[in-house]
Design an enzyme around this catalytic site. Structure first.
Site, PDB file in Angstrom:
ATOM      1  N   ASP A  81       0.860  -1.169   0.000  1.00  0.00           N
ATOM      2  CA  ASP A  81       0.000   0.000   0.000  1.00  0.00           C
ATOM      3  C   ASP A  81       0.911   1.239   0.000  1.00  0.00           C
ATOM      4  O   ASP A  81       2.139   1.139   0.128  1.00  0.00           O
ATOM      5  CB  ASP A  81      -0.966  -0.023   1.204  1.00  0.00           C
ATOM      6  CG  ASP A  81      -2.196   0.826   0.946  1.00  0.00           C
ATOM      7  OD1 ASP A  81      -3.224   0.611   1.592  1.00  0.00           O
ATOM      8  OD2 ASP A  81      -2.125   1.709   0.058  1.00  0.00           O
TER       9      ASP A  81
HETATM   10  C1  GLC Z   1      -4.289   4.262  -0.220  1.00  0.00           C
HETATM   11  C2  GLC Z   1      -5.232   3.161   0.233  1.00  0.00           C
HETATM   12  C3  GLC Z   1      -5.432   2.085  -0.798  1.00  0.00           C
HETATM   13  C4  GLC Z   1      -5.361   2.704  -2.178  1.00  0.00           C
HETATM   14  C5  GLC Z   1      -3.917   3.142  -2.371  1.00  0.00           C
HETATM   15  C6  GLC Z   1      -3.705   3.815  -3.725  1.00  0.00           C
HETATM   16  O1  GLC Z   1      -3.470   4.641   0.853  1.00  0.00           O
HETATM   17  O2  GLC Z   1      -4.913   2.527   1.467  1.00  0.00           O
HETATM   18  O3  GLC Z   1      -6.676   1.453  -0.527  1.00  0.00           O
HETATM   19  O4  GLC Z   1      -5.735   1.776  -3.171  1.00  0.00           O
HETATM   20  O5  GLC Z   1      -3.491   4.020  -1.354  1.00  0.00           O
HETATM   21  O6  GLC Z   1      -4.398   5.005  -3.768  1.00  0.00           O
END
Ligand code: GLC
Length: 744
Positions: A269
């Protein structure tokens, strides 16, 4: 689309330098490549300070979309990338691209796999022709704690079975049979793992549970997604039993790769590899890189760790270089499956975009799909549906408001959203509609706490308390002239989603004051509730004659709500998360254990609260209809079942009303005693059935031994002989029951 041969992929890998290989394992936000300002930040914005050379070696881009923009970036990138390896474009198409659909928790309340499939297919097509290759969806984290802002993203809510069936339906709808074909996008399932169990509902917080609990409740949905071909997985921000998920070798290597045989790409993430330092797991950036590659994360989203610190380990340790090769091969294979080597633009198509996106047919479909996500929580004396010739007062900050698409709808075109005020006026005539805002969603102090941390301009209102009183007085004057008051209230969309944990899940004081003041007029009051989490309602419910839960309903929300309020469509949704009495009950969920002192009387020494009811305010699986469904005559085909046998269980359901409509009939099981305690109920099946006025149907379910299995303390997935109960009903609370015995 014919992909280039695996042999060619391996040859390509052999041509790559170590810098080019590591580059494939880096994902950056697309603004780096853009002159224009379009970029959506979904995490702490930071400059990764990547050199030009490193920049033109990155493997993928986050959250840039639009056919023209994608093509422009791809052209610019390929003009500078030595081996012409195309970029991957990955996006958060969480509840739709340009058409915003209901937020995922709402979609789950439809209890209709076709609703999720259709939403996924339209979202996939819209985003695919706009250049998206991968969608960071579905989020299937089991969610039991309404304080956590991200419950709004959880399609399965508090139930593992719903999470499973929704995960399968959505992944298959996104990906189709061939992810390179028009309208298909690769699904990146998230967040692995157990992110929904963050302590105290505080985002990014600790997760600690037994492996048995994890396998019983949190793993099923992820596992189902993997077994149904999800191309990618995203690791979560939380630690899982002491080790950050993103560097958790047991989770990634032992469970995902070896046990579940996941062969796809694993992405961290946003910045999560770097955050293993803040977690106190990685000593520094170099060790963050080592820990992540050893655990097996293929792509570093939005951190500079792989870009700047992985090479050293590769040069020192052949084993690490082999892991890098494995990761890069998985990434190249995904690009190949997407057909990017033949066509780096994939299905991005400016002309198709113009013709297809937000087309009327899909908007009409979206409205119908949206209506199935609404949950009728109360309807005293059938105050709903409204009739067309009453004088209606629309009161509240959501009456004339287009911000009803939720916090993950950053790509949607909100200018296309209608307001309830306009749609209702259109339906019943201006002369029958009165309006007053009544109050803001939040007072300045509250909304400014939210705006400040987003570096957004704060709001100030001179003499706010007086203005607030005046607005309520004005609303009372308006409402006085009406036959019925429709209140449109709820959360601000910025109170729900990532990094939106709340310690208070009630309506804000200004909205409660408005309800209390309007209540004095002694008129029928209906509340339409906009929110991204279960809300505390025990302090206002008794003043309301009806409550319609609409969540954040998306682009067609106003039309969808109006048609339900006036009975053109019968609401059919049911809750996938329990609504607590108040925040003190969180986390609360229906599939809980009995305890040795179950609360079944008013005796003191029971598992109860002194100051509030012990039961939820609205239970999992609950939702009303304009119909009146009566359940009777539960019958079971036999009272004993052996291993390879099954039992048929049936119930009569009668629609005792002049309305036609759908009823969700739910089937639960209880294992009365076992080698580990088992929940008082577990959802094992449901059917959403259409009834004509006054129609009666026999609804049947099959019970087999697979449904009786559970994870025991030896971490074996077993079924044990013993006594069981089967429940069938309209919610987890209102059921008919029968006993049966399983004999191994
Ligand atoms: C964010 C979220 C995740 C998302 C990613 C890309 O922090 O936790 O769910 O898909 O970053 O935006």
């Amino acid at each position: 689309m014919i992909n280039i041969k695996d042999k060619e992929i391996k040859e390509l890998l052999n041509e790559m330098t170590i810098d080019e290989k590591i580059g494939q394992m880096v994902q950056v936000a697309g603004d780096i490549f853009l002159e224009d300002d379009i970029n959506v930040s979904t995490g702490p914005l930071k400059n990764l300070e990547l050199s030009e050379e490193k920049l033109y070696n990155v493997g993928s881009i986050l959250n840039v979309i639009g056919a023209e923009r994608v093509k422009k970036i791809q052209d610019k990138y390929l003009s500078k990338n030595r081996l012409k390896i195309p970029l991957l474009f990955m996006d958060d198409i969480i509840n739709g691209y340009k058409i915003a659909f209901p937020i995922p928790i709402a979609q789950g309340c439809s209890w209709n796999l076709e609703v999720l499939r259709n939403i996924a297919k339209i979202s996939a097509m819209e985003s695919n022709i706009a250049g998206a290759n991968v969608n960071f969806s579905p989020m299937v984290d089991l969610s039991r704690d309404a304080r956590w802002g991200r419950v709004m993203e959880s399609v399965g809510g508090e139930d593992p079975y719903l999470g499973k069936v929704y995960a399968k339906a959505t992944v298959k709808a996104y990906q189709g049979e061939d992810i390179s074909r028009l309208g298909n996008i690769a699904s990146c399932v998230k967040h692995i793992a157990a992110y929904g169990a963050v302590e105290a509902g505080r985002d990014y917080n600790t997760v600690d549970m037994s492996e048995r609990e994890f396998r019983q409740y949190y793993l099923p949905a992820y596992k189902e997604a993997i077994e149904n071909g999800a191309e990618m997985l995203m690791t979560s921000f939380n630690i899982l039993n002491g080790v950050p998920a993103t560097v958790n070798k047991w989770l990634i290597q032992d469970l995902l790769r070896k046990e579940l045989k996941f062969k796809g790409v694993i992405i961290s993430d946003y910045g999560a590899i770097e955050e293993t330092i803040a977690h106190g797991f990685s000593k520094n950036e170099e060790y963050a890189a080592l820990n992540a590659i050893k655990a097996g994360v293929d792509i570093d989203m939005m951190s500079k760790i792989y870009a700047n610190y992985l090479k050293k380990w590769c040069l020192e340790d052949k084993e690490i270089e082999n892991k890098v090769n494995e990761s890069v091969l998985r990434i190249l294979n995904l690009k190949n499956k997407l057909g990017l080597f033949e066509n780096p633009y994939s299905n991005a198509d400016v002309e198709k975009e113009k013709r297809y996106i937000m087309n009327k047919t899909n908007l009409e479909k979206a409205k119908k799909l949206t209506q199935e996500t609404f949950v009728l929580l109360k309807n005293k004396d059938n105050v709903l549906p409204l009739n067309n010739n009453s004088k209606i007062a629309l009161i509240g900050p959501y009456a004339d408001n287009i911000a009803i698409t939720g916090s993950w709808s950053m790509f949607s075109d909100k200018t296309k959203n209608s307001t309830i005020l306009d749609v209702v006026k259109n339906k019943v005539g201006n002369e029958n509609v009165l309006y007053s805002k009544g109050t803001e969603i939040l007072r300045c102090e509250e909304i400014n706490k939210i705006l400040k941390v987003e570096n957004m301009q704060t709001i100030s209102i001179d003499n706010e308390p007086l203005k607030e009183k005046e607005a309520i007085e004005k609303a009372k004057e308006v409402a006085e002239k009406s036959d019925i008051i429709i209140l449109l209230l709820g959360e601000h969309y910025k109170q729900s989603g990532e990094a939106c944990s709340r310690s208070n899940i009630g309506l804000p004081e200004n909205q409660v004051n408005l309800i209390n003041e309007l209540y004095k007029l002694n008129k029928k009051m209906v509340m339409v509730l906009f929110n991204g989490r279960p809300i505390q309602l025990n302090n206002v419910e008794n003043k309301l004659d009806a409550i319609l839960e609409v969540w954040f309903p998306g682009t067609t929300g106003a039309e969808a709500i109006t048609e339900v309020l006036f009975g053109d469509v019968n609401p059919s949704g049911k809750l996938t998360m329990s609504f607590p009495q108040n925040v003190g009950q969180c986390p609360i969920y229906y599939n809980h254990y009995s305890t040795g002192r179950p609360h079944n009387s008013d005796f003191k020494y029971l598992s109860r609260y002194q100051d509030i009811e012990t039961e939820s305010f609205y239970p999992f699986g609950y939702g009303l209809s304009y119909c009146k469904f009566i359940y009777s005559n539960l019958q079971i085909s036999k009272s004993k079942m052996r291993k390879d046998e099954s039992i048929l269980v049936g119930v009569d359901v009668e629609n005792k009303s002049q309305y036609e409509g759908y009823e969700i009939i739910e089937m639960y099981i209880q294992d009365l005693y076992a080698s580990v305690v088992r929940p008082v109920k577990e959802l094992k099946g449901f059917q959403k059935v259409f009834f004509k006025p006054f129609e009666k149907k026999k609804i049947e379910f099959e019970i087999n031994s697979e449904m009786l299995k559970f994870w025991n303390n030896d971490l074996k997935y077993v079924v044990e002989s013993g006594e069981f109960k089967v429940f069938i009903g309209s919610s987890s609370k209102d059921t008919l029951e029968e006993k049966f015995e399983f004999i191994d």
